[in-house]
Structure formats: structure tokens, C-alpha cells
Design a protein around this motif. Structure first.
Motif, PDB file in Angstrom:
ATOM      1  N   ARG A 393       0.816  -1.221   0.000  1.00 25.76           N
ATOM      2  CA  ARG A 393       0.000   0.000   0.000  1.00 25.76           C
ATOM      3  C   ARG A 393       0.846   1.266   0.000  1.00 25.76           C
ATOM      4  NH1 ARG A 393      -5.084  -1.313   4.130  1.00 25.76           N
ATOM      5  NH2 ARG A 393      -5.863  -3.121   2.977  1.00 25.76           N
ATOM      6  N   THR A 394       2.147   1.107   0.143  1.00 29.37           N
ATOM      7  CA  THR A 394       3.024   2.285   0.179  1.00 29.37           C
ATOM      8  C   THR A 394       4.250   2.164  -0.719  1.00 29.37           C
ATOM      9  OG1 THR A 394       4.118   1.372   2.141  1.00 29.37           O
ATOM     10  CG2 THR A 394       2.362   2.986   2.518  1.00 29.37           C
ATOM     11  N   VAL A 395       4.517   1.000  -1.270  1.00 24.93           N
ATOM     12  CA  VAL A 395       5.734   0.767  -2.059  1.00 24.93           C
ATOM     13  C   VAL A 395       5.349   0.060  -3.353  1.00 24.93           C
ATOM     14  CG1 VAL A 395       7.894  -0.558  -2.133  1.00 24.93           C
ATOM     15  CG2 VAL A 395       7.289   0.715  -0.067  1.00 24.93           C
ATOM     16  N   GLY A 396       6.076   0.375  -4.433  1.00 23.42           N
ATOM     17  CA  GLY A 396       5.881  -0.333  -5.698  1.00 23.42           C
ATOM     18  C   GLY A 396       5.151   0.462  -6.760  1.00 23.42           C
ATOM     19  N   ARG A 397       4.634   1.633  -6.388  1.00 24.85           N
ATOM     20  CA  ARG A 397       3.964   2.513  -7.347  1.00 24.85           C
ATOM     21  C   ARG A 397       4.304   3.961  -7.000  1.00 24.85           C
ATOM     22  NH1 ARG A 397      -2.306   1.758  -7.495  1.00 24.85           N
ATOM     23  NH2 ARG A 397      -2.018   2.713  -9.556  1.00 24.85           N
TER      24      ARG A 397
END
Length: 433
Positions: A393-397
Motif C-alpha cells: 500500500r506504500t511501495v511499488g507505485r
């Protein structure tokens, strides 16, 4: 020797002293100040991996504009994009003209470049502040530790919370749960009773003890093994060191505290025992077979093949290691493609250690050469690895509410993933590194 009579691991004074020592070994005190060495060492404190206790992550304000933005989650490509980062977090991302940029905002011109979220190295051994900074500069803005000898990864995690531009957001594994702990027994007075065990860390009590000590020191995950190492010529990587029952004991001890287990593995039997024992992710796994891959899909077990580490053995001056590299790499590539086609979740990890940090982009390149599409290969180091670490929900985009971590490359990575091996710029929490 009866370990049941040994007092439980100390969560307070011992933890503070041990982690201060780990910080000194890792060099994080000099890198980030005293706060980085002692942050998060209060008894009973806890927080999600990569998030500081008691506040928001330190970070900067930055506007990245003019580049081509890739969203790995959807595959959407946005030309002439703007990414607005405030306080280390993305506040908005989209096409130029659709986002209001604050007057006087610090701006990074990305014209002619592609902008991607910071990459995730799901298996790396970071023992020093220098290694941590090198990993960031090579594109890994988040990572999961594959263990260290004296809890140095926990110190690196605290450095990342205090000074995010100096280290990746790190999920720490503490010390290895392995039959022979060697000098690691010197790392912690709560481990020293194990030195008297004739057969090493093998009994249920000893296995639980190492897990419990790791968790008392603040480890986020537990790392163990089922096979010997491929990178040591005197060891047989197909030899099994823990049974299904022993692995199940480790998994149960970790699960009691809500933690997952990553498992070093090579042989098909070892891989199957580890997966059915309930591990969260299978590491290396060169000889993993179809029955185990099917079980991994059913359970949602991740596969972190560390292709770049296996490929790296090919150039070894040791003929045994070189032959292993030549033999294992094509097997592992076939296993990766079979896993992907079956729907087994994949995560990219370099298995960097010993002062040499491989670029996470190299792992993406090898995922691509194994037969994944460019986008799917990129996902193994972004959205896929983020899910494994529990930070999806906070990493990868680069989208609203996500971390202000980005890598810029000089061309289209969907056409040439090798560009990810040499980012032109890396941003960590809104801070150029």
C-alpha cells in the motif's frame, strides 16, 4: 542441556546494548548519528517494517516533471508526467497540467527519461551503512534482509528510518536460524547457552530459542535454511540440514508472533518440505519441481530465485562454483518461468553480500531472460516484491499516498529492461541520493 530452564530473551536492557553494538559494527552511528543507533530499541515497541516509531518518515519535498511515468500495477504509461512529493510521500502523480505544483517547489527535470517507483530487493545481506547506501544508489529503495551475523540489518533498518536517503526501507531478519551459528553465538548473551549443544541448533527448544531471541531483538522476519550453501565449494547444496518437522517448528515459533519465514533451499525435497511446513517465501530453489510449485500456488508462497547470485558464480575462479553456476542458472530460469505460468508469486532479490552490492536491475534483466514479459519482470521488483514485504500500500507505485521513492532511467524499460541496472537518478523519500 535443557533450554526450557533458560530465562526468556531480554526485551529491554540487553536489546538496547546489543543493537548499539550492531550499529557500531554496521557503521550506522557515523552515517546517520546516534539516533539511528538507538531508535526503536525501547522494550515492547513495534511498528511495520520501514516505518519509524512515533512519527512520519523523514523525507523531502520534490517535483519530478517532464518524464514518462510507468505504473507497474496497471502498465499505464503517462508521458510528460508530474510526480509531486511532499514530506517524502507522493501527493499526486499524473499528466502535466492536471496537477497543481506549488510555487517555488524544488523541481527535478526528467525530460527524455522514464520514471518508475523505487525498486525492491527482496533478498539482500546489508551489514554496513556503506552497503546500504550503495544499494539505494543502484535503485533498491526498499529491501528485505536475508540475515546478518550480528544483527547489523536491524541497525541498518533504524538508519533508514532516521536518514532515508542513506539506506533502503528495510525488513530485517536478524541472525540466521541454522544448525551451526558459529561466531553469531557471540552476538547475544541470550544465544550463548547454545554453544554447549553437541549437535548445534537442531532440537525444538533450540530452534524456538533462536527465533524468540531474534524477535526480542526486533527482527521483522525469520530466515532459515533447508539445504547447505551453493556458494561454498566444500558444501553440497542438495544436502538437507533441517527436516520438515524442524522447519515446521521454526515456522510455528515465528507465527506465534505474527512473523513469516524465508527459507534458503535448493533440492526438490528440501523445497517441498519447506513449503509444506508453511514458509512465506522460498529462496534460490534451483531444483524446485512442479509438485512444489503447485503447492506454492495453492498456499500463496513466494519464490525469490536470486538469479543474479547464481549467474555470478559462473565467473568464479573456483571450478566447482563456476560449474554450479553454469548448471544451476538454466534450471533456475526454467523454474522461474514455470512458476510464473502457474501463478506462483515472484519477487526479485540479488542475494548481495560480503561488501558487493549487485544492482537490483540485474535481477529484473534475468527475470526477463527467463521468459517473463518486461512488465512482469519489472513487477517482480516493484508490486510483487512489495506484496511479499507487506508494504504493497506504500511501495511499488508512484501514486497518491505511496512512498516518494523513484528511479529514473534514460530510455524505455519496457523495450530494454537492462536500463534499470544503471539508473540516472534515484530518489528516496523525496531526497535525491
Amino acid at each position: 542441556m535443557c533450554l526450557e530452564a533458560t530465562p526468556p530473551p531480554s526485551p529491554s536492557v540487553t536489546r538496547r546494548g546489543i543493537l548499539a553494538g550492531a550499529a557500531a559494527l554496521a557503521g550506522t552511528v557515523a552515517a546517520g548519528g546516534t539516533a539511528a543507533a538507538t531508535a526503536g530499541t525501547t522494550a515492547g515497541s513495534s511498528s511495520p517494517a520501514g516505518a519509524p516509531r512515533g512519527g512520519n518518515p523523514a523525507g523531502g519535498d520534490l517535483v519530478i516533471r517532464g518524464g514518462t511515468l510507468l505504473d507497474p500495477a496497471t502498465g499505464e504509461v503517462t508521458e510528460n508526467a508530474v510526480v509531486l512529493i511532499e514530506g517524502g510521500t507522493v501527493r499526486a502523480a499524473g499528466r502535466e497540467g492536471t496537477i497543481t505544483v506549488p510555487q517555488g517547489a524544488r523541481t527535478l527535470d526528467a525530460d527524455g527519461q522514464w520514471v518508475l517507483p523505487g525498486l525492491v530487493d527482496a533478498h539482500i545481506h546489508l551489514s554496513t551503512a556503506a552497503e546500504a547506501r550503495d544499494a539505494v544508489r543502484k535503485g533498491a529503495t526498499s529491501a528485505r534482509s536475508g540475515s546478518t551475523t550480528f544483527y547489523q540489518d536491524i541497525a541498518v533498518r533504524e538508519l533508514a528510518r532516521h536518514s532515508p536517503d542513506l539506506a533502503p526501507r528495510l525488513t530485517a531478519a536478524g541472525v540466521f536460524v541454522t544448525p551451526d551459528l558459529g561466531d553469531t553465538l557471540l552476538a547475544d548473551p541470550d544465544l550463548t547457552p547454545l554453544v554447549r549443544l553437541k549437535d548445534g541448533v537442531r532440537s525444538a527448544e533450540a530452534l524456538r530459542r533462536v527465533v524468540e531471541v531474534n524477535l526480542a531483538r526486533g527482527a521483522d522476519v525469520i530466515k532459515t535454511r533447508v539445504n547447505e550453501r551453493a556458494g561454498l565449494p566444500e558444501q553440497d547444496p542438495l544436502a538437507q540440514v533441517y527436516s520438515y518437522e524442524q522447519l515446521a517448528e521454526i515456522v510455528a515459533a515465528a507465527r506465534r508472533r505474527g512473523k513469516g519465514v524465508l527459507c534458503h533451499s535448493y533440492s526438490e525435497k528440501g523445497c517441498h518440505d519447506a513449503v509444506t511446513a508453511g514458509i512465506r517465501s522460498l529462496e534460490h530453489g534451483a531444483f524446485v519441481g512442479e509438485r512444489t510449485l503447485v503447492e506454492m500456488r495453492r498456499r500463496g508462497t513466494y519464490f525469490t530465485p536470486t538469479l543474479s547470485a547464481i549467474a555470478g558464480m559462473i565467473d568464479s575462479p573456483n571450478p566447482i562454483l563456476a560449474e554450479r553456476g553454469r548448471t544451476y542458472l538454466p534450471l533456475l530460469k526454467r523454474a522461474v518461468l514455470a512458476a510464473h505460468e502457474l501463478g506462483v508469486p515472484l519477487a526479485a532479490g540479488t542475494d548481495s553480500s560480503g561488501g558487493t552490492v549487485r544492482p537490483i536491475g540485474r535481477e529484473v534483466e534475468l527475470m526477463r531472460s527467463a521468459g517473463l514479459s518486461a512488465l512482469d519482470a519489472i513487477r517482480t521488483a516493484t508490486t510483487g516484491a512489495a506484496r511479499l514485504l507487506g508494504v504493497e500500500r506504500t511501495v511499488g507505485r508512484l501514486a497518491r499516498g505511496f512512498a516518494g521513492d523513484a528511479v529514473l532511467v534514460s530510455g524505455d524499460p519496457l523495450a530494454d529492461v537492462t536500463l534499470l541496472k544503471q539508473p540516472t537518478t534515484v530518489i528516496r523519500a523525496g531526497l535525491p541520493t
